[in-house]
Design a protein around this motif. Structure first.
Motif, PDB file in Angstrom:
ATOM      1  N   MET A 211       0.836  -1.203   0.000  1.00  0.00           N
ATOM      2  CA  MET A 211       0.000   0.000   0.000  1.00  0.00           C
ATOM      3  C   MET A 211       0.870   1.251   0.000  1.00  0.00           C
ATOM      4  N   ASP A 212       0.262   2.367  -0.402  1.00  0.00           N
ATOM      5  CA  ASP A 212       0.978   3.644  -0.351  1.00  0.00           C
ATOM      6  C   ASP A 212       0.875   4.223   1.060  1.00  0.00           C
ATOM      7  N   GLU A 213       1.331   5.454   1.235  1.00  0.00           N
ATOM      8  CA  GLU A 213       1.360   6.072   2.558  1.00  0.00           C
ATOM      9  C   GLU A 213      -0.030   6.324   3.131  1.00  0.00           C
ATOM     10  N   GLN A 214      -1.040   6.288   2.273  1.00  0.00           N
ATOM     11  CA  GLN A 214      -2.416   6.460   2.744  1.00  0.00           C
ATOM     12  C   GLN A 214      -3.163   5.135   2.789  1.00  0.00           C
ATOM     13  N   PHE A 215      -2.394   4.046   2.800  1.00  0.00           N
ATOM     14  CA  PHE A 215      -2.919   2.696   2.975  1.00  0.00           C
ATOM     15  C   PHE A 215      -3.874   2.276   1.851  1.00  0.00           C
ATOM     16  N   ARG A 216      -3.543   2.705   0.626  1.00  0.00           N
ATOM     17  CA  ARG A 216      -4.298   2.331  -0.561  1.00  0.00           C
ATOM     18  C   ARG A 216      -3.453   1.390  -1.419  1.00  0.00           C
ATOM     19  N   MET A 217      -4.121   0.443  -2.060  1.00  0.00           N
ATOM     20  CA  MET A 217      -3.424  -0.531  -2.877  1.00  0.00           C
ATOM     21  C   MET A 217      -2.579   0.144  -3.963  1.00  0.00           C
ATOM     22  N   ARG A 218      -1.358  -0.328  -4.124  1.00  0.00           N
ATOM     23  CA  ARG A 218      -0.475   0.203  -5.169  1.00  0.00           C
ATOM     24  C   ARG A 218      -0.691  -0.619  -6.442  1.00  0.00           C
ATOM     25  N   VAL A 219      -1.293  -0.011  -7.434  1.00  0.00           N
ATOM     26  CA  VAL A 219      -1.715  -0.755  -8.623  1.00  0.00           C
ATOM     27  C   VAL A 219      -0.539  -1.307  -9.414  1.00  0.00           C
ATOM     28  N   GLU A 220       0.606  -0.616  -9.398  1.00  0.00           N
ATOM     29  CA  GLU A 220       1.762  -1.126 -10.139  1.00  0.00           C
ATOM     30  C   GLU A 220       2.271  -2.422  -9.513  1.00  0.00           C
ATOM     31  N   LYS A 221       2.137  -2.534  -8.176  1.00  0.00           N
ATOM     32  CA  LYS A 221       2.533  -3.766  -7.495  1.00  0.00           C
ATOM     33  C   LYS A 221       1.531  -4.891  -7.794  1.00  0.00           C
TER      34      LYS A 221
END
Length: 485
Positions: A211-221
């Motif tokens: 996740m990013d710093e706002q706890f959202r899924m990182r789509v590239e990952k």
């Protein structure tokens, strides 16, 4: 036998109250309910209790009857006093349940008439009413004609049905389970993990996408992980995204994930149990843009529409896939198959016997109209931002990112000592006080307090009280000192 039947009938007829008895018991129950609501603003949001309702066991089930006054007294002291009061506007801990009064009336009417709303043949009007509620929610999320769904007991069952449908749609067999892959994040609701177990997919691979710093899924990952899995001849089955995580209110990048699911032909389920009804606001429309691209969606009327607990829903873009997954027949039901003008809830869910739960949604939407619901949701969004701004005026408060919806987290950093121990003490003090209720969570091995503003009774007065109590308790703990490990 004749005498025996008469004797049994005499006793059995006691189960049917006469009109006067009905009126008497209903009046007592109504008075109890009205008193509860009238005093809700002064009742504590949480009550610590040593016996925790244990005296309920002092009233065992017995052969003889008991009077209503005695039972209501016990209900008040042992059930409705100790613990958490989710109906309170000062409850901002977990995602609050609602409890709209017209929904209680609807439940009363549904229980008295006892319509079986599972099959169209049995109660065509009731099934139409529930399908009307589902159609309205499908319109809200942007689903086309042909979409379907089911009113469930909550998000847990909705997520389970969605996962089973994805499994059935992919024609996954038991021999494939160990090669099947489910994609989500560590912020997904834990009921999804239970759903994986109940769907027989315990052996499946669950990838928690970073996740990013706002706890959202990182789509590239996510995209990278899917490619790796395909190269290893695994079977990508479903992507679970969150439209408002229960823990932090984070919204995954819904549109970007939809791009990947369509490109890779993977079932896409959005858990919008908490955040879905914010689509009634302009802010929610922007945050949840692209949700109509999901194959299925979980949304809870007992959250964003303030209905009583036990009011969830699953929405499905292509309704025939839900029917194909859930429909079964039985010989004793052959009469019910004569009337098939509308699809029956029993054909779209594991449930056969079910409460007529659609009435508790239909009645308040008709009585109030949509406008006050929209206003209440906008108010909750603004109240959360108000709290976010005001709590930072308390010296020593550290906040997380600006809330995406109506959940935010924060902690107090003391001048000396361990911050985690201080904030644990802070939560305990607030709970012991009981006037308001906040909850806590762990993020990156740190202890935080969290606020979830979604009760229709929560207004600025309640938020200001929470801020006042925070200042009071921080001062008290600081003066007491000694909060290191």
């Amino acid at each position: 036998m004749d005498q025996q039947l008469k004797k049994l009938e005499y006793e059995a007829r006691k189960l049917e109250y006469r009109a006067e008895e009905q009126s008497n018991i209903l009046q007592k129950a109504r008075k109890y309910g009205e008193s509860f609501i009238e005093n809700i603003s002064t009742l504590p949001a949480y009550v610590e209790s040593e016996d925790m309702g244990r005296d309920i066991y002092d009233l065992p089930f017995e052969e003889h009857s008991k009077d209503m006054d005695t039972l209501l007294d016990v209900l008040k002291s042992e059930v409705d006093t100790p613990g958490l009061n989710p109906a309170s506007g000062k409850h901002v801990g977990y995602i609050p349940g609602g409890g709209l009064y017209p929904s209680a009336i609807a439940d009363y009417l549904a229980a008295v008439t006892n319509r079986y709303a599972g099959v169209f043949f049995s109660a065509p009007g009731a099934v139409r009413l529930e399908n009307m509620c589902i159609r309205w929610m499908n319109d809200l999320v942007g689903y086309p004609e042909g979409a379907s769904g089911n009113l469930t007991s909550g998000g847990s069952i909705a997520n389970l049905i969605g996962l089973v449908m994805a499994r059935d749609n992919a024609e996954i067999q038991a021999k494939d389970f160990a090669r099947t892959v489910i994609y989500t994040t560590r912020q997904v609701h834990h009921c999804v993990m239970k759903a994986i177990k109940f769907a027989g997919l315990d052996d499946a691979i669950v990838h928690n996408i970073p996740m990013d710093e706002q706890f959202r899924m990182r789509v590239e990952k996510l995209e990278k992980q899917i490619k790796v899995d395909r190269n290893e001849e695994l079977i990508p089955l479903v992507i679970f995204a969150s439209a408002g995580t229960t823990d932090l209110g984070a919204v995954d990048p819904i549109n970007a994930i939809a791009d990947i699911s369509e490109k890779e032909s993977i079932w896409y389920h959005v858990d919008a149990a908490y955040g879905g009804f914010f689509l009634l606001t302009e802010h929610g429309e922007k945050k949840l843009a692209g949700i109509e691209r999901a194959d299925s969606i979980t949304i809870d009327p007992h959250k964003g529409l303030f209905l009583p607990y036990g009011s969830g829903a699953l929405l499905v873009k292509e309704g025939e896939k839900l029917y194909k997954s859930q429909h079964m027949t039985a010989h004793y039901m052959q009469d019910a198959y004569k009337a098939t003008e509308e699809v029956s809830p029993a054909d779209l869910s594991p449930e056969l016997s079910k409460h007529f739960r659609g009435l508790r949604m239909w009645l308040p939407l008709q009585l109030f109209g949509i406008k006050p619901f929209r206003a209440a949701l906008k108010e909750k969004l603004l109240l959360t931002r108000y709290f976010y701004q005001e709590v930072q005026k308390i010296s020593g408060i550290e906040v997380g990112p600006e809330p995406e919806l109506s959940v935010m987290y924060f902690r107090y950093i003391p001048g000396e000592g361990d911050p985690d121990q201080f904030n644990k003490r802070l939560v305990d003090e607030i709970h012991r006080d009981g006037r308001v209720f906040l909850s806590s969570t762990h993020l990156k091995e740190r202890f935080y307090l969290r606020v979830a503003v979604l009760n229709f009774r929560t207004h600025r007065e309640e938020v200001d009280l929470i801020l006042s109590i925070l200042r009071e308790k921080i001062k008290k703990i600081t003066e007491m000192g000694s909060f290191s490990e």
